[in-house]
Design a protein around this motif. Sequence first.
Motif, PDB file in Angstrom:
ATOM      1  N   ASN A 162     -38.407   9.599  -1.666  1.00 22.92           N
ATOM      2  CA  ASN A 162     -39.739   9.171  -1.236  1.00 22.92           C
ATOM      3  C   ASN A 162     -40.818   9.648  -2.204  1.00 22.92           C
ATOM      4  O   ASN A 162     -41.745   8.898  -2.528  1.00 22.92           O
ATOM      5  N   ARG A 163     -40.715  10.873  -2.665  1.00 24.08           N
ATOM      6  CA  ARG A 163     -41.703  11.394  -3.627  1.00 24.08           C
ATOM      7  C   ARG A 163     -41.633  10.638  -4.944  1.00 24.08           C
ATOM      8  O   ARG A 163     -42.660  10.339  -5.558  1.00 24.08           O
ATOM      9  N   ALA A 164     -40.420  10.331  -5.389  1.00 24.03           N
ATOM     10  CA  ALA A 164     -40.268   9.569  -6.633  1.00 24.03           C
ATOM     11  C   ALA A 164     -40.884   8.180  -6.487  1.00 24.03           C
ATOM     12  O   ALA A 164     -41.616   7.721  -7.370  1.00 24.03           O
ATOM     13  N   LYS A 165     -40.610   7.533  -5.368  1.00 21.35           N
ATOM     14  CA  LYS A 165     -41.171   6.197  -5.141  1.00 21.35           C
ATOM     15  C   LYS A 165     -42.689   6.245  -5.071  1.00 21.35           C
ATOM     16  O   LYS A 165     -43.368   5.346  -5.582  1.00 21.35           O
ATOM     17  N   GLU A 166     -43.226   7.273  -4.453  1.00 19.03           N
ATOM     18  CA  GLU A 166     -44.680   7.404  -4.347  1.00 19.03           C
ATOM     19  C   GLU A 166     -45.310   7.561  -5.738  1.00 19.03           C
ATOM     20  O   GLU A 166     -46.326   6.942  -6.036  1.00 19.03           O
ATOM     21  N   LYS A 167     -44.699   8.360  -6.597  1.00 24.91           N
ATOM     22  CA  LYS A 167     -45.220   8.531  -7.954  1.00 24.91           C
ATOM     23  C   LYS A 167     -45.133   7.225  -8.740  1.00 24.91           C
ATOM     24  O   LYS A 167     -46.055   6.875  -9.475  1.00 24.91           O
ATOM     25  N   LEU A 168     -44.043   6.508  -8.566  1.00 25.17           N
ATOM     26  CA  LEU A 168     -43.911   5.207  -9.240  1.00 25.17           C
ATOM     27  C   LEU A 168     -44.938   4.216  -8.704  1.00 25.17           C
ATOM     28  O   LEU A 168     -45.542   3.468  -9.472  1.00 25.17           O
ATOM     29  N   ARG A 169     -45.152   4.228  -7.395  1.00 27.61           N
ATOM     30  CA  ARG A 169     -46.153   3.349  -6.779  1.00 27.61           C
ATOM     31  C   ARG A 169     -47.538   3.630  -7.330  1.00 27.61           C
ATOM     32  O   ARG A 169     -48.285   2.708  -7.662  1.00 27.61           O
ATOM     33  N   LYS A 170     -47.896   4.905  -7.428  1.00 32.10           N
ATOM     34  CA  LYS A 170     -49.216   5.274  -7.941  1.00 32.10           C
ATOM     35  C   LYS A 170     -49.392   4.812  -9.385  1.00 32.10           C
ATOM     36  O   LYS A 170     -50.477   4.406  -9.778  1.00 32.10           O
ATOM     37  N   ALA A 171     -48.325   4.890 -10.154  1.00 30.58           N
ATOM     38  CA  ALA A 171     -48.417   4.514 -11.566  1.00 30.58           C
ATOM     39  C   ALA A 171     -48.655   3.030 -11.765  1.00 30.58           C
ATOM     40  O   ALA A 171     -49.287   2.623 -12.725  1.00 30.58           O
ATOM     41  N   VAL A 172     -48.139   2.217 -10.863  1.00 27.73           N
ATOM     42  CA  VAL A 172     -48.268   0.781 -11.029  1.00 27.73           C
ATOM     43  C   VAL A 172     -49.246   0.170 -10.032  1.00 27.73           C
ATOM     44  O   VAL A 172     -49.334  -1.052  -9.933  1.00 27.73           O
ATOM     45  N   LYS A 173     -49.991   1.004  -9.358  1.00 27.06           N
ATOM     46  CA  LYS A 173     -50.960   0.508  -8.368  1.00 27.06           C
ATOM     47  C   LYS A 173     -51.938  -0.464  -9.032  1.00 27.06           C
ATOM     48  O   LYS A 173     -52.485  -0.205 -10.095  1.00 27.06           O
ATOM     49  N   GLY A 174     -52.087  -1.581  -8.418  1.00 24.31           N
ATOM     50  CA  GLY A 174     -53.023  -2.582  -8.937  1.00 24.31           C
ATOM     51  C   GLY A 174     -52.400  -3.593  -9.869  1.00 24.31           C
ATOM     52  O   GLY A 174     -53.019  -4.585 -10.210  1.00 24.31           O
ATOM     53  N   ILE A 175     -51.152  -3.349 -10.292  1.00 19.61           N
ATOM     54  CA  ILE A 175     -50.487  -4.313 -11.161  1.00 19.61           C
ATOM     55  C   ILE A 175     -49.787  -5.318 -10.270  1.00 19.61           C
ATOM     56  O   ILE A 175     -49.050  -4.976  -9.374  1.00 19.61           O
ATOM     57  N   GLU A 176     -50.015  -6.591 -10.549  1.00 19.92           N
ATOM     58  CA  GLU A 176     -49.378  -7.646  -9.783  1.00 19.92           C
ATOM     59  C   GLU A 176     -48.401  -8.386 -10.659  1.00 19.92           C
ATOM     60  O   GLU A 176     -48.650  -8.591 -11.841  1.00 19.92           O
ATOM     61  N   LEU A 177     -47.323  -8.811 -10.069  1.00 15.28           N
ATOM     62  CA  LEU A 177     -46.344  -9.608 -10.821  1.00 15.28           C
ATOM     63  C   LEU A 177     -46.567 -11.074 -10.586  1.00 15.28           C
ATOM     64  O   LEU A 177     -46.928 -11.502  -9.569  1.00 15.28           O
TER      65      LEU A 177
END
Length: 177
Positions: A162-177
């Motif tokens: 969960n912590r790893a996913k949260e850090k990854l989420r924060k890093a790509v926040k705002g990027i849309e595919l």
Amino acid sequence: MVDEEIIIKEILSGNTESFKVLVQRYERPVISMVKNLIGDFHECEDIAQDVFLEVYNKLGSFNAEKGKFSTWLFTIARNKSINILKKKRPVITDEFPELPATNTPIEELTEKEIFELLDKVLQTLSTEHKTAFVLAEFENLSYEEIAQIEGIKTGTVKSRINRAKEKLRKAVKGIEL
């Protein structure tokens, strides 16, 4: 598919050719796991070879009553990877690579660039978080198998992922595919 315990018995009885079956079965998953932990494709092939050499040399110590062969194999691969990471002594930082400042991310970042960013962020995670995440998401191991490999409780595995996913989420926040 031939049962791994049968293959192991054949190898221990002197039929070393049977070891090829285990290598063919697990070569790609081991290389994939090591690459995701180490981050260097060329080095991961060497590490995978070392893993299989160690597996061959220690095959007599494998105990099917304690767990699955794959769990034992991934534990060896994890330990080899962590030893390499310790030798490299990476600088651990809580900062992520800067995201490009964009108004419309989809227009400026291609899918390849996003995956490159995710790879960079993955490499910034602590070894514990990265290992749990890679084993769960890339190797599709259960939390119980990861807990056995890591020698920790299942709840700790969930927390690390969960912590790893949260850090990854924060890093790509705002990027849309």
